[in-house]
Write a protein that holds these residues in place. Structure first.
Motif, PDB file in Angstrom:
ATOM      1  N   ASP A 100      -3.469 -92.469 -66.290  1.00  0.00           N
ATOM      2  CA  ASP A 100      -4.231 -93.277 -67.236  1.00  0.00           C
ATOM      3  C   ASP A 100      -3.934 -92.852 -68.672  1.00  0.00           C
ATOM      4  O   ASP A 100      -3.691 -93.702 -69.544  1.00  0.00           O
ATOM      5  CB  ASP A 100      -5.726 -93.154 -66.929  1.00  0.00           C
ATOM      6  N   ASN A 101      -3.922 -91.568 -68.914  1.00  0.00           N
ATOM      7  CA  ASN A 101      -3.605 -91.060 -70.261  1.00  0.00           C
ATOM      8  C   ASN A 101      -2.204 -91.465 -70.686  1.00  0.00           C
ATOM      9  O   ASN A 101      -1.973 -91.871 -71.826  1.00  0.00           O
ATOM     10  CB  ASN A 101      -3.754 -89.543 -70.312  1.00  0.00           C
ATOM     11  N   TYR A 102      -1.253 -91.358 -69.766  1.00  0.00           N
ATOM     12  CA  TYR A 102       0.120 -91.741 -70.054  1.00  0.00           C
ATOM     13  C   TYR A 102       0.209 -93.232 -70.399  1.00  0.00           C
ATOM     14  O   TYR A 102       0.842 -93.618 -71.395  1.00  0.00           O
ATOM     15  CB  TYR A 102       1.018 -91.402 -68.874  1.00  0.00           C
ATOM     16  N   LEU A 103      -0.401 -94.059 -69.585  1.00  0.00           N
ATOM     17  CA  LEU A 103      -0.340 -95.512 -69.822  1.00  0.00           C
ATOM     18  C   LEU A 103      -1.046 -95.897 -71.114  1.00  0.00           C
ATOM     19  O   LEU A 103      -0.570 -96.792 -71.831  1.00  0.00           O
ATOM     20  CB  LEU A 103      -0.943 -96.270 -68.624  1.00  0.00           C
ATOM     21  N   ASN A 104      -2.153 -95.247 -71.418  1.00  0.00           N
ATOM     22  CA  ASN A 104      -2.855 -95.535 -72.666  1.00  0.00           C
ATOM     23  C   ASN A 104      -2.055 -95.099 -73.889  1.00  0.00           C
ATOM     24  O   ASN A 104      -2.140 -95.728 -74.948  1.00  0.00           O
ATOM     25  CB  ASN A 104      -4.234 -94.880 -72.676  1.00  0.00           C
ATOM     26  N   SER A 105      -1.280 -94.033 -73.746  1.00  0.00           N
ATOM     27  CA  SER A 105      -0.477 -93.563 -74.878  1.00  0.00           C
ATOM     28  C   SER A 105       0.698 -94.498 -75.156  1.00  0.00           C
ATOM     29  O   SER A 105       1.223 -94.530 -76.253  1.00  0.00           O
ATOM     30  CB  SER A 105       0.040 -92.149 -74.610  1.00  0.00           C
ATOM     31  N   LYS A 106       1.103 -95.281 -74.158  1.00  0.00           N
ATOM     32  CA  LYS A 106       2.212 -96.231 -74.304  1.00  0.00           C
ATOM     33  C   LYS A 106       1.759 -97.581 -74.879  1.00  0.00           C
ATOM     34  O   LYS A 106       2.567 -98.387 -75.240  1.00  0.00           O
ATOM     35  CB  LYS A 106       2.899 -96.469 -72.961  1.00  0.00           C
ATOM     36  N   SER A 107       0.460 -97.794 -74.921  1.00  0.00           N
ATOM     37  CA  SER A 107      -0.055 -99.085 -75.410  1.00  0.00           C
ATOM     38  C   SER A 107      -0.024 -99.166 -76.918  1.00  0.00           C
ATOM     39  O   SER A 107      -0.156 -98.330 -77.660  1.00  0.00           O
ATOM     40  CB  SER A 107      -1.480 -99.331 -74.993  1.00  0.00           C
TER      41      SER A 107
END
Length: 107
Positions: A100-107
């Motif tokens: 989740d943290n990884y995906l949010n950082s890519k947004s």
């Protein structure tokens, strides 16, 4: 503890044994083996075999009153599996949080 977990998991791996255990949990009282067997389309001997496996895993307790044998659920024995699974729950929670943290950082 591993041996207890193994016995419980093997006992509940069979769908008929899970259903027998469920019947006993829902009943919330001791049931005669004949009454348990009447709820299934397999022979009483087959049910007795399943009950012995559940008893060895300490998931049910069988006692005698006169000529009748009664069994009741011992759901407390599932705690060892719950404790074992909690470790993996934490593992997956951490992995999913990282994703989740990884995906949010890519947004």
């Amino acid at each position: 503890m591993q041996d207890k977990i193994t016995k419980v998991l093997k006992a509940i791996a069979d769908p008929t044994r899970r259903e027998i255990f469920h019947v006993l949990v829902v009943a919330a009282t001791a049931l005669p083996i004949t009454q348990v067997a009447d709820q299934f389309s397999i022979s009483r001997q087959g049910i007795t075999k399943h009950l012995k496996t559940l008893e060895k895993a300490d998931l049910i307790i069988i006692s005698s009153k006169g000529r009748e044998r009664y069994c009741y659920a011992n759901a407390k024995s599932l705690e060892v599996v719950t404790q074992w699974m909690k470790f993996y729950e934490k593992f997956w929670d951490t992995k999913l949080d990282n994703l989740d943290n990884y995906l949010n950082s890519k947004s």
